[in-house]
Design a protein around this motif. Structure first.
Motif, PDB file in Angstrom:
ATOM      1  N   PHE A  96      -2.570  66.292 -20.000  1.00  0.00           N
ATOM      2  CA  PHE A  96      -3.177  64.964 -20.088  1.00  0.00           C
ATOM      3  C   PHE A  96      -2.252  64.012 -20.836  1.00  0.00           C
ATOM      4  O   PHE A  96      -2.010  62.885 -20.398  1.00  0.00           O
ATOM      5  N   ASN A  97      -1.713  64.483 -21.968  1.00  0.00           N
ATOM      6  CA  ASN A  97      -0.813  63.637 -22.754  1.00  0.00           C
ATOM      7  C   ASN A  97       0.457  63.300 -21.976  1.00  0.00           C
ATOM      8  O   ASN A  97       0.945  62.170 -22.022  1.00  0.00           O
ATOM      9  N   ALA A  98       1.004  64.276 -21.274  1.00  0.00           N
ATOM     10  CA  ALA A  98       2.272  64.061 -20.595  1.00  0.00           C
ATOM     11  C   ALA A  98       2.138  63.232 -19.325  1.00  0.00           C
ATOM     12  O   ALA A  98       2.982  62.377 -19.054  1.00  0.00           O
ATOM     13  N   PHE A  99       1.076  63.464 -18.539  1.00  0.00           N
ATOM     14  CA  PHE A  99       1.032  62.869 -17.208  1.00  0.00           C
ATOM     15  C   PHE A  99       0.011  61.748 -17.036  1.00  0.00           C
ATOM     16  O   PHE A  99       0.205  60.872 -16.206  1.00  0.00           O
ATOM     17  N   VAL A 100      -1.068  61.765 -17.780  1.00  0.00           N
ATOM     18  CA  VAL A 100      -2.089  60.720 -17.608  1.00  0.00           C
ATOM     19  C   VAL A 100      -1.834  59.567 -18.573  1.00  0.00           C
ATOM     20  O   VAL A 100      -1.815  58.407 -18.180  1.00  0.00           O
ATOM     21  N   VAL A 101      -1.615  59.892 -19.843  1.00  0.00           N
ATOM     22  CA  VAL A 101      -1.422  58.865 -20.854  1.00  0.00           C
ATOM     23  C   VAL A 101       0.051  58.437 -20.935  1.00  0.00           C
ATOM     24  O   VAL A 101       0.371  57.425 -21.535  1.00  0.00           O
ATOM     25  N   HIS A 102       0.939  59.222 -20.327  1.00  0.00           N
ATOM     26  CA  HIS A 102       2.377  58.956 -20.301  1.00  0.00           C
ATOM     27  C   HIS A 102       2.989  58.940 -21.699  1.00  0.00           C
ATOM     28  O   HIS A 102       3.785  58.082 -22.032  1.00  0.00           O
ATOM     29  N   THR A 103       2.559  59.908 -22.516  1.00  0.00           N
ATOM     30  CA  THR A 103       3.169  60.109 -23.836  1.00  0.00           C
ATOM     31  C   THR A 103       3.597  61.575 -23.939  1.00  0.00           C
ATOM     32  O   THR A 103       2.957  62.366 -24.630  1.00  0.00           O
ATOM     33  N   PRO A 104       4.706  61.942 -23.251  1.00  0.00           N
ATOM     34  CA  PRO A 104       5.122  63.345 -23.271  1.00  0.00           C
ATOM     35  C   PRO A 104       5.527  63.829 -24.662  1.00  0.00           C
ATOM     36  O   PRO A 104       5.547  65.030 -24.915  1.00  0.00           O
ATOM     37  N   GLY A 105       5.791  62.924 -25.570  1.00  0.00           N
ATOM     38  CA  GLY A 105       6.119  63.322 -26.937  1.00  0.00           C
ATOM     39  C   GLY A 105       4.936  63.945 -27.667  1.00  0.00           C
ATOM     40  O   GLY A 105       5.103  64.633 -28.667  1.00  0.00           O
ATOM     41  N   MET A 106       3.725  63.705 -27.153  1.00  0.00           N
ATOM     42  CA  MET A 106       2.527  64.269 -27.774  1.00  0.00           C
ATOM     43  C   MET A 106       2.175  65.637 -27.203  1.00  0.00           C
ATOM     44  O   MET A 106       1.259  66.294 -27.697  1.00  0.00           O
ATOM     45  N   ILE A 114     -19.143  61.041 -33.163  1.00  0.00           N
ATOM     46  CA  ILE A 114     -18.832  59.612 -32.985  1.00  0.00           C
ATOM     47  C   ILE A 114     -17.976  59.372 -31.736  1.00  0.00           C
ATOM     48  O   ILE A 114     -16.893  58.795 -31.808  1.00  0.00           O
ATOM     49  N   PRO A 115     -18.427  59.789 -30.558  1.00  0.00           N
ATOM     50  CA  PRO A 115     -17.575  59.649 -29.371  1.00  0.00           C
ATOM     51  C   PRO A 115     -17.279  58.193 -28.997  1.00  0.00           C
ATOM     52  O   PRO A 115     -16.167  57.878 -28.586  1.00  0.00           O
ATOM     53  N   LYS A 116     -18.245  57.301 -29.157  1.00  0.00           N
ATOM     54  CA  LYS A 116     -18.015  55.906 -28.779  1.00  0.00           C
ATOM     55  C   LYS A 116     -16.990  55.252 -29.703  1.00  0.00           C
ATOM     56  O   LYS A 116     -16.153  54.478 -29.255  1.00  0.00           O
ATOM     57  N   THR A 117     -17.034  55.567 -30.983  1.00  0.00           N
ATOM     58  CA  THR A 117     -16.064  55.028 -31.924  1.00  0.00           C
ATOM     59  C   THR A 117     -14.666  55.534 -31.591  1.00  0.00           C
ATOM     60  O   THR A 117     -13.695  54.777 -31.663  1.00  0.00           O
ATOM     61  N   LEU A 118     -14.548  56.807 -31.227  1.00  0.00           N
ATOM     62  CA  LEU A 118     -13.250  57.347 -30.830  1.00  0.00           C
ATOM     63  C   LEU A 118     -12.710  56.625 -29.610  1.00  0.00           C
ATOM     64  O   LEU A 118     -11.513  56.328 -29.540  1.00  0.00           O
ATOM     65  N   MET A 119     -13.572  56.365 -28.657  1.00  0.00           N
ATOM     66  CA  MET A 119     -13.131  55.693 -27.439  1.00  0.00           C
ATOM     67  C   MET A 119     -12.702  54.252 -27.711  1.00  0.00           C
ATOM     68  O   MET A 119     -11.756  53.756 -27.106  1.00  0.00           O
ATOM     69  N   GLU A 120     -13.366  53.595 -28.642  1.00  0.00           N
ATOM     70  CA  GLU A 120     -13.018  52.210 -28.962  1.00  0.00           C
ATOM     71  C   GLU A 120     -11.710  52.120 -29.737  1.00  0.00           C
ATOM     72  O   GLU A 120     -10.959  51.166 -29.576  1.00  0.00           O
ATOM     73  N   ASN A 121     -11.424  53.099 -30.589  1.00  0.00           N
ATOM     74  CA  ASN A 121     -10.253  53.047 -31.463  1.00  0.00           C
ATOM     75  C   ASN A 121      -9.030  53.756 -30.907  1.00  0.00           C
ATOM     76  O   ASN A 121      -7.968  53.690 -31.511  1.00  0.00           O
ATOM     77  N   ASN A 122      -9.151  54.462 -29.793  1.00  0.00           N
ATOM     78  CA  ASN A 122      -8.045  55.243 -29.262  1.00  0.00           C
ATOM     79  C   ASN A 122      -7.853  54.867 -27.795  1.00  0.00           C
ATOM     80  O   ASN A 122      -8.718  55.118 -26.963  1.00  0.00           O
ATOM     81  N   ALA A 123      -6.701  54.310 -27.484  1.00  0.00           N
ATOM     82  CA  ALA A 123      -6.437  53.855 -26.119  1.00  0.00           C
ATOM     83  C   ALA A 123      -6.417  55.012 -25.131  1.00  0.00           C
ATOM     84  O   ALA A 123      -6.873  54.889 -24.001  1.00  0.00           O
ATOM     85  N   SER A 124      -5.885  56.183 -25.547  1.00  0.00           N
ATOM     86  CA  SER A 124      -5.820  57.320 -24.628  1.00  0.00           C
ATOM     87  C   SER A 124      -7.213  57.901 -24.366  1.00  0.00           C
ATOM     88  O   SER A 124      -7.495  58.379 -23.277  1.00  0.00           O
ATOM     89  N   ALA A 125      -8.099  57.845 -25.348  1.00  0.00           N
ATOM     90  CA  ALA A 125      -9.452  58.356 -25.157  1.00  0.00           C
ATOM     91  C   ALA A 125     -10.275  57.419 -24.280  1.00  0.00           C
ATOM     92  O   ALA A 125     -11.244  57.837 -23.661  1.00  0.00           O
ATOM     93  N   ALA A 126      -9.874  56.156 -24.209  1.00  0.00           N
ATOM     94  CA  ALA A 126     -10.621  55.194 -23.406  1.00  0.00           C
ATOM     95  C   ALA A 126     -10.517  55.508 -21.915  1.00  0.00           C
ATOM     96  O   ALA A 126     -11.356  55.087 -21.133  1.00  0.00           O
ATOM     97  N   SER A 127      -9.488  56.254 -21.524  1.00  0.00           N
ATOM     98  CA  SER A 127      -9.328  56.581 -20.105  1.00  0.00           C
ATOM     99  C   SER A 127     -10.141  57.817 -19.705  1.00  0.00           C
ATOM    100  O   SER A 127     -10.125  58.213 -18.549  1.00  0.00           O
ATOM    101  N   ILE A 128     -10.871  58.410 -20.653  1.00  0.00           N
ATOM    102  CA  ILE A 128     -11.703  59.585 -20.393  1.00  0.00           C
ATOM    103  C   ILE A 128     -13.159  59.129 -20.337  1.00  0.00           C
ATOM    104  O   ILE A 128     -13.619  58.406 -21.225  1.00  0.00           O
ATOM    105  N   PRO A 129     -13.913  59.536 -19.326  1.00  0.00           N
ATOM    106  CA  PRO A 129     -15.350  59.216 -19.321  1.00  0.00           C
ATOM    107  C   PRO A 129     -16.053  59.825 -20.540  1.00  0.00           C
ATOM    108  O   PRO A 129     -15.653  60.898 -21.019  1.00  0.00           O
ATOM    109  N   LEU A 130     -17.072  59.142 -21.024  1.00  0.00           N
ATOM    110  CA  LEU A 130     -17.780  59.586 -22.226  1.00  0.00           C
ATOM    111  C   LEU A 130     -18.330  61.003 -22.084  1.00  0.00           C
ATOM    112  O   LEU A 130     -18.223  61.814 -23.001  1.00  0.00           O
ATOM    113  N   GLY A 131     -18.893  61.317 -20.929  1.00  0.00           N
ATOM    114  CA  GLY A 131     -19.441  62.661 -20.707  1.00  0.00           C
ATOM    115  C   GLY A 131     -18.377  63.739 -20.802  1.00  0.00           C
ATOM    116  O   GLY A 131     -18.611  64.817 -21.353  1.00  0.00           O
ATOM    117  N   LEU A 132     -17.182  63.465 -20.271  1.00  0.00           N
ATOM    118  CA  LEU A 132     -16.088  64.429 -20.350  1.00  0.00           C
ATOM    119  C   LEU A 132     -15.620  64.603 -21.788  1.00  0.00           C
ATOM    120  O   LEU A 132     -15.327  65.720 -22.223  1.00  0.00           O
TER     121      LEU A 132
END
Length: 142
Positions: free
Chosen positions: A101-111, A45-63
């Motif tokens: 990715f969590n620390a520098f792209v999404v800016h959530t270093p706590g993850m 369910i990659p499209k559903t993940l991208m729609e429901n997760n803001a951090s996943a939305a910044s990743i291209p579907l193919g990646l």
């Protein structure tokens, strides 16, 4: 003197058996986690993940699908004796990159600590199972 040497040898064998059981338990649990809970949804369910997760939305579907394939392949590889070290190395790289990715792209270093801890565990598994790399190399060179 032989009694002492025999006791030390028995203790070493017992320690190796315990280490082997701990490693296989970790490999099976983490392998199932990556097949079912981490990589599986990215493939199913990659499209559903991208729609429901803001951090996943910044990743291209193919990646996202490629990461899911890498996680599923690594999870399966952890449970195949000849592939354990190679799979652990691959998953260590994937989880290390996930922490970045969590620390520098999404800016959530706590993850970032959870994937970093997983990368450390996979590095330890790869080190302990390094003999499987030799066996895999011999199989490939046949």
């Amino acid at each position: 003197m032989t009694a002492i040497a025999a006791t030390q040898t028995t203790d070493a064998v017992r320690t190796n058996k315990i280490r082997n059981r701990v490693l296989w338990t970790l490999q099976i649990v983490l392998g199932l986690f990556f097949v079912i809970a981490s990589g599986g949804p990215k493939l199913v369910i990659p499209k559903t993940l991208m729609e429901n997760n803001a951090s996943a939305a910044s990743i291209p579907l193919g990646l996202l699908v490629f990461i899911g394939l890498a996680e599923v392949a690594g999870g399966i590889g952890l449970m195949v004796p000849r592939l354990t070290a190679a799979a652990a190395i691959g998953l260590a790289i994937v989880t290390f990159l996930a922490a970045g990715f969590n620390a520098f792209v999404v800016h959530t270093p706590g993850m970032a600590p959870f994937p970093l801890a997983l990368a450390g565990i996979f590095a330890w598994i790869a080190y302990e199972r390094r003999a499987s790399l030799t066996a895999l190399g011999a199989l490939i060179n046949r």
